[in-house]
Write a protein that holds these residues in place. Structure first.
Motif, PDB file in Angstrom:
ATOM      1  N   HIS A  78     -10.643  -5.114 -15.386  1.00 22.11           N
ATOM      2  CA  HIS A  78      -9.521  -4.722 -14.530  1.00 22.11           C
ATOM      3  C   HIS A  78     -10.025  -3.931 -13.312  1.00 22.11           C
ATOM      4  O   HIS A  78      -9.648  -4.222 -12.173  1.00 22.11           O
ATOM      5  N   GLU A  79     -10.890  -2.946 -13.554  1.00 26.78           N
ATOM      6  CA  GLU A  79     -11.410  -2.120 -12.453  1.00 26.78           C
ATOM      7  C   GLU A  79     -12.206  -2.980 -11.469  1.00 26.78           C
ATOM      8  O   GLU A  79     -12.096  -2.824 -10.254  1.00 26.78           O
ATOM      9  N   GLU A  82     -10.052  -5.005  -9.223  1.00 26.23           N
ATOM     10  CA  GLU A  82      -9.488  -4.158  -8.160  1.00 26.23           C
ATOM     11  C   GLU A  82     -10.514  -3.895  -7.058  1.00 26.23           C
ATOM     12  O   GLU A  82     -10.181  -3.892  -5.879  1.00 26.23           O
ATOM     13  N   ASP A  85     -10.709  -6.983  -4.872  1.00 27.60           N
ATOM     14  CA  ASP A  85      -9.553  -7.074  -3.985  1.00 27.60           C
ATOM     15  C   ASP A  85      -9.729  -6.125  -2.790  1.00 27.60           C
ATOM     16  O   ASP A  85      -9.529  -6.515  -1.632  1.00 27.60           O
ATOM     17  N   THR A 113      -4.122   0.344  -2.171  1.00 31.68           N
ATOM     18  CA  THR A 113      -4.937  -0.238  -3.254  1.00 31.68           C
ATOM     19  C   THR A 113      -5.875   0.812  -3.848  1.00 31.68           C
ATOM     20  O   THR A 113      -5.965   0.971  -5.070  1.00 31.68           O
ATOM     21  N   HIS A 116      -4.101   3.701  -5.763  1.00 31.52           N
ATOM     22  CA  HIS A 116      -3.689   3.239  -7.094  1.00 31.52           C
ATOM     23  C   HIS A 116      -4.906   3.230  -8.035  1.00 31.52           C
ATOM     24  O   HIS A 116      -4.838   3.706  -9.174  1.00 31.52           O
ATOM     25  N   HIS A 117      -6.017   2.710  -7.547  1.00 31.64           N
ATOM     26  CA  HIS A 117      -7.254   2.612  -8.320  1.00 31.64           C
ATOM     27  C   HIS A 117      -7.739   4.008  -8.746  1.00 31.64           C
ATOM     28  O   HIS A 117      -8.125   4.234  -9.895  1.00 31.64           O
TER      29      HIS A 117
END
Length: 199
Positions: A78-79, A82, A85, A113, A116-117
């Protein structure tokens, strides 16, 4: 901070201080003050900071999560997605003129982005790493992350494989090439360099 205290920082301390540095540049960019050239330079610095930080996390922090957390693979994947992206946005932002309206659009997208991360990591991943990993190992990882940031690229490489070991192999060579290009083009890659340029 004395050298002695610094050596006791664990990897979470190091990564959180990176997060604060990045956030302070975002805040400065959001005021939309200063010349377009200054905003371009701030964007270059924040990109360089984020790339170094991401490379270090992917080389050392996420592999530790995979090994030590029961759902570590899910968390790390998931990380990393991100990061990928954000890296695509940074790549676009690199070539946009600061007077172009797309500059602010891309910057706003990157900022949300990354925020949020950061929230995600600080609320979830970091406390879980501290709970699961021995303090000595976290302190040792802090040293590895600091060293990785010194040799990491300062430019986004979105086409680069996001999985170790390919990204580890890429980093030092790519970092050297990036630093040469940045030096030749006069791009600042840290706030210290940016302050020097302004004096």
């Amino acid at each position: 901070m004395s050298h002695h205290e610094k050596s006791h920082q664990d990897v979470v301390d190091v990564l959180i201080s990176d997060h604060r540095e990045v956030e302070s540049i975002f805040v400065e960019l959001e005021t939309r003050q200063g010349t377009p050239e200054h905003r371009r330079q701030l964007a270059d610095v924040v990109i360089a900071e984020l790339v170094r930080h991401s490379v270090a996390e992917e080389a050392y922090v996420y592999p530790t999560a995979r090994k030590m957390l029961p759902d570590g693979d899910r968390v790390a994947d998931h990380e990393i997605s991100e990061h990928a992206d954000a890296e695509r946005t940074m790549k676009e932002l690199e070539s946009v003129d600061p007077s172009d309206p797309r500059f602010d659009q891309l910057l706003a997208h990157l900022t949300s982005t990354i925020r949020h991360h950061i929230e995600d990591e600080e609320a979830d991943l970091f406390p879980r790493l501290r709970a699961a990993v021995a303090r000595e190992e976290l302190v040792e990882l802090a040293g590895k992350v600091q060293a990785a940031k010194k040799s990491a690229p300062t430019r986004p490489h979105p086409a680069a494989p996001d999985r170790p070991p390919a990204n580890k192999l890429l980093a030092p060579g790519a970092g050297l090439v990036d630093r040469m290009r940045d030096a030749l083009s006069g791009r600042p890659t840290s706030m210290a360099e940016l302050r020097e340029k302004q004096h």
